[in-house]
Design an enzyme around this catalytic site. Structure first.
Site, PDB file in Angstrom:
ATOM      1  N   ASP A  98      34.342  44.478  42.871  1.00 39.55           N
ATOM      2  CA  ASP A  98      34.774  43.236  42.460  1.00 39.55           C
ATOM      3  C   ASP A  98      36.493  43.270  43.423  1.00 39.55           C
ATOM      4  OD1 ASP A  98      35.447  40.684  41.040  1.00 39.55           O
ATOM      5  OD2 ASP A  98      37.497  41.800  40.575  1.00 39.55           O
ATOM      6  N   GLU A 127      31.945  42.577  46.912  1.00 37.14           N
ATOM      7  CA  GLU A 127      32.441  41.244  46.847  1.00 37.14           C
ATOM      8  C   GLU A 127      33.678  40.923  47.880  1.00 37.14           C
ATOM      9  OE1 GLU A 127      34.763  37.710  44.708  1.00 37.14           O
ATOM     10  OE2 GLU A 127      34.924  39.851  44.380  1.00 37.14           O
TER      11      GLU A 127
HETATM   12  C1  GLC Z   1      36.597  38.229  41.674  1.00 34.54           C
HETATM   13  C2  GLC Z   1      35.675  37.704  40.629  1.00 34.54           C
HETATM   14  C3  GLC Z   1      36.477  36.612  40.091  1.00 34.54           C
HETATM   15  C4  GLC Z   1      37.779  37.096  39.513  1.00 34.54           C
HETATM   16  C5  GLC Z   1      38.316  37.806  40.406  1.00 34.54           C
HETATM   17  C6  GLC Z   1      39.675  38.845  39.732  1.00 34.54           C
HETATM   18  O1  GLC Z   1      36.867  37.664  42.756  1.00 34.54           O
HETATM   19  O2  GLC Z   1      34.333  37.311  41.031  1.00 34.54           O
HETATM   20  O3  GLC Z   1      35.933  35.896  39.227  1.00 34.54           O
HETATM   21  O4  GLC Z   1      38.720  36.000  38.991  1.00 34.54           O
HETATM   22  O5  GLC Z   1      37.628  38.732  41.379  1.00 34.54           O
HETATM   23  O6  GLC Z   1      38.848  39.936  39.216  1.00 34.54           O
HETATM   24  C1  GLC Z   2      37.738  36.032  44.720  1.00 32.63           C
HETATM   25  C2  GLC Z   2      38.305  34.857  44.089  1.00 32.63           C
HETATM   26  C3  GLC Z   2      38.149  33.789  44.833  1.00 32.63           C
HETATM   27  C4  GLC Z   2      39.063  33.816  45.983  1.00 32.63           C
HETATM   28  C5  GLC Z   2      38.418  35.457  46.711  1.00 32.63           C
HETATM   29  C6  GLC Z   2      39.768  35.476  47.711  1.00 32.63           C
HETATM   30  O1  GLC Z   2      36.808  36.043  45.045  1.00 32.63           O
HETATM   31  O2  GLC Z   2      37.410  34.536  42.963  1.00 32.63           O
HETATM   32  O3  GLC Z   2      38.521  32.449  44.364  1.00 32.63           O
HETATM   33  O4  GLC Z   2      38.903  32.878  47.231  1.00 32.63           O
HETATM   34  O5  GLC Z   2      38.959  36.310  45.766  1.00 32.63           O
HETATM   35  O6  GLC Z   2      39.331  36.505  48.403  1.00 32.63           O
END
Ligand code: GLC
Ligand code: GLC
Length: 659
Positions: free
Chosen positions: A291, A333
């Site tokens: 994450d 991610e």
């Molecule tokens: C990631 C998750 C998102 C969350 C963020 C902080 O981007 O997908 O839902 O708000 O991390 O943990």
């Molecule tokens: C996480 C958040 C998303 C944001 C991104 C930035 O994925 O959930 O809203 O745009 O981080 O890197």
């Protein structure tokens, strides 16, 4: 001369008498193979003075964790070491859901396994299910304990048995590793608040505004609706939180105020989180979703995103898994510039990654009825190194951000800033004639930045009653199902679930429009899924058909893709090579029929069969696709002559060249 390192003694000391000697020998071999690299990585991150002590502690941790690893998981380790590309199969299909919203609790998820099998899932991402603050938890992304399941959802024993049952049904379990931050109720945070220096050092806590201001000068605001900048007031020792005006101490919180970023420049944090990671791996999790991976390292004067040290840290964690839980891999991610997204993808970091560029450009193509940006991304940015794969998706639980590269858009004379503005207007229905019913997310008037919330069906026109909606939904999924890698469906989308009109009624969620596209399990729609007179039934049947054809088409395994320029800006083209020629895919994103000229198709076999309809197409007459039409073409085996397949070229001596 035999060199011995201090970590070797630590390894010997960690050996339990009951450990099988042959197993131990394999473990030691894996460890010895990885340690030189880990040594180098740790030296770079934490300096040479402390590296011997760090390595000894690390090896001890790995040995203990591996010796606790259940036998059935060690069997999975062996199987995956023998078949490291297991996830590249065209049988792979992912689904993602919230445990509570989709199924109530872990037992509810177990009860839905027959449905997952019906749909064909082989990969299930359960959104964060760990202990988290009661109200403010960012949907579970604020973790209070990585070792406890949220009691409302179940317990660790249930998670283990769910993992085992999924495994028995051929479904890999994907859970988040939320390692950039903890909740402010995590034990480490509580002890930091209470004044324990050791735990304050787990976070980025500063006296006064000097350091926070200095960092914020170069760092982007991620959740500006929640708080400006990256820092929030640090609580008093009694737990009360001063106002921003009165605060004297500040703590780093990239996302919500209650999500505190961990300080990985402190090696104790690295070791502590490696421990949490290994614990999770031993519960039977197959994939850990990394994450917010872009944010894990901070350096004054930089954007504090995608820093080189972030990669070194992930490489240490990857090496740890390779030693102590080799069945487990990482998914990245990183929702950032496409050049940076790919930096996380390698066998030494994350073997799989979200493909946010493809996701955003699918929506861009549907809005503009123009495929050029998506075509360019497929041509140039799609192919990945061996041993890695994309996770392709139409939408996730998060917002849609327009993360295409401005440089790429400029090649078509498109100004990135203006175009994002258009897309935001289009998707929130501020553009005349738009079929989309999305909601703005984190609209930032200071920067003009804004992202989009909405379910696939609401964004594609079903909510607006647009005649093309169902075909658009299927077209979007056809791309994620056929471009290579793991397709990932947001569960509920396969029956056309719309935005939740009541999302803002829950006070703790009212400032976060992502809740609009995270509705509860749509029992009624699922009940309609076999009824072809309903929208849900038509979407479900269409999707099931695409999935079935994908599974029957070995060319769709792996990720190699060759673009095909249709010379028609409304029609996307790509080929998926296989030993007997390529599957050629075309998709028309427009609301009218469009034709690919015969000349453009002259390099393809004269007659091809559409795998989706079994129709035979004579390409020498050109090919016309209906509005939102999709074809997946394979050379007609009965057709007399067709040119050499795309990738199996023949060497001058007549032997086929390996691809
Ligand atoms: C990631 C998750 C998102 C969350 C963020 C902080 O981007 O997908 O839902 O708000 O991390 O943990
Ligand atoms: C996480 C958040 C998303 C944001 C991104 C930035 O994925 O959930 O809203 O745009 O981080 O890197």
């Amino acid at each position: 001369m035999l060199l011995t390192h201090p970590w070797m003694h630590a390894l010997d000391d960690a050996r339990q008498p009951e450990t099988d000697p042959a197993d131990w020998a394999e473990f030691v071999a894996r460890t010895s193979a990885e340690m030189p690299r880990i040594h180098g990585l740790m030296t770079e991150l934490y300096g040479s003075e402390r590296v011997d002590a760090e390595l000894a502690a690390f090896v001890t941790q790995l040995a203990e964790s591996w010796q606790h690893r259940p036998a059935e998981l060690r069997a999975v380790d062996a199987a995956r070491l023998a078949d490291p590309d297991w996830f590249q199969s065209n049988q792979m299909l992912g689904g993602v859901c919230y445990v509570d919203r989709y199924a109530g609790d872990l037992e509810g998820v177990r009860a839905r396994i027959p449905y997952f099998i019906e749909l064909g899932l082989t990969y299930l991402h359960l959104m964060p299910l760990f202990e988290a603050p009661a109200e403010n938890s960012d949907g579970g992304y604020a973790v209070s304990s990585y070792r406890e399941v949220n009691p409302a959802l179940g317990d660790m024993a249930q998670l283990q048995s769910l993992a085992a049952e999924l495994r028995a049904n051929g479904i890999a379990l994907v859970l988040d590793f939320i390692f950039n931050h903890t909740s402010n109720e995590h034990e480490w945070a509580r002890r930091a608040i209470a004044g324990e220096q050791e735990f304050e050092n787990y976070y980025w806590v500063f006296d006064g505004r000097e350091q926070p201001d200095a960092f914020e000068a170069t760092v982007r605001e991620i959740f500006p609706d929640d708080h400006p900048g990256s820092f929030v007031p640090f609580p008093h020792p009694d737990g009360t939180v001063p106002s921003r005006a009165e605060a004297e101490r500040w703590v780093w919180a990239t996302f919500h105020t209650f999500q505190w970023d961990l300080n990985y420049s402190n090696p104790a944090v690295m070791r502590a989180m490696a421990g949490e990671m290994l614990f999770l791996a031993n519960q039977g999790i197959d994939v850990l979703r990394m994450d917010a991976v872009a944010f894990i390292w901070k350096q004054l004067g930089t954007s504090c995103e995608n820093l080189p040290e972030a990669h070194l840290l992930i490489q240490i964690f990857t090496a740890a898994l390779r030693i102590a839980a080799p069945a487990v891999m990482f998914k990245s991610e990183a929702i950032v510039h496409p050049d940076q997204v790919v930096e996380y993808i390698s066998v030494d970091e994350c073997r799989i990654s979200y493909n946010p560029l493809q996701m955003a450009l699918i929506w861009n193509s549907l809005a503009t009825r123009d495929v050029r940006l998506l075509q360019q991304a497929l041509d140039r940015r799609h192919n990945l190194p061996p041993g890695t794969a994309w996770v392709n998706y139409v939408r996730s639980h998060d917002d849609i951000g327009w993360t295409f590269a401005d440089e790429d858009a400029a090649e078509f004379g498109i100004n990135g800033f203006d175009h994002r503005r258009f897309l935001n207007n289009f998707f929130v229905n501020r553009f005349p004639g738009s079929f989309a019913r999305g909601i703005p997310f984190q609209d930032n008037p200071k920067t003009g930045d804004c992202r989009i919330s909405g379910t696939t069906a609401s964004l594609a026109g079903l909510e607006a009653g647009d005649a093309g909606a169902i075909r658009r939904i299927l077209l979007a999924h056809s791309i994620v199902l056929s471009t290579g890698g793991i397709p990932l469906i947001y569960l509920g989308d396969e029956v056309g679930q719309l935005n939740d009109p009541h999302w803002a009624d829950v006070p703790a969620q009212a400032d976060d429009s992502r809740w609009a596209h995270r509705p509860h399990y749509p029992a009624e729609l699922y009940a309609q899924r076999s009824d072809p007179t309903t929208d849900a039934g038509r979407i479900f049947a269409g999707l099931q058909h695409l999935i079935a054809v994908r599974r029957a088409t070995p060319e769709f395994s792996g990720g190699t893709l060759i673009g095909f320029d249709t010379k028609n800006p409304h029609v996307l083209g790509y080929q998926r090579p296989g030993p007997a020629g390529a599957i050629v895919c075309f998709a028309n994103v427009a609301d009218q029929p469009h034709t690919i000229a015969a000349l453009t198709l002259s390099g393809l076999p004269g007659t091809m069969i559409d795998l989706l309809t079994d129709a035979r197409h004579t390409l020498r007459a050109g090919l016309t696709l209906p509005a939102h039409g999709v074809v997946w073409l394979r050379a007609d085996p009965e057709s007399a002559s067709y040119p050499a397949p795309a990738r199996t070229a023949v060497l001058p001596d007549g032997t086929p060249r390996a691809s």
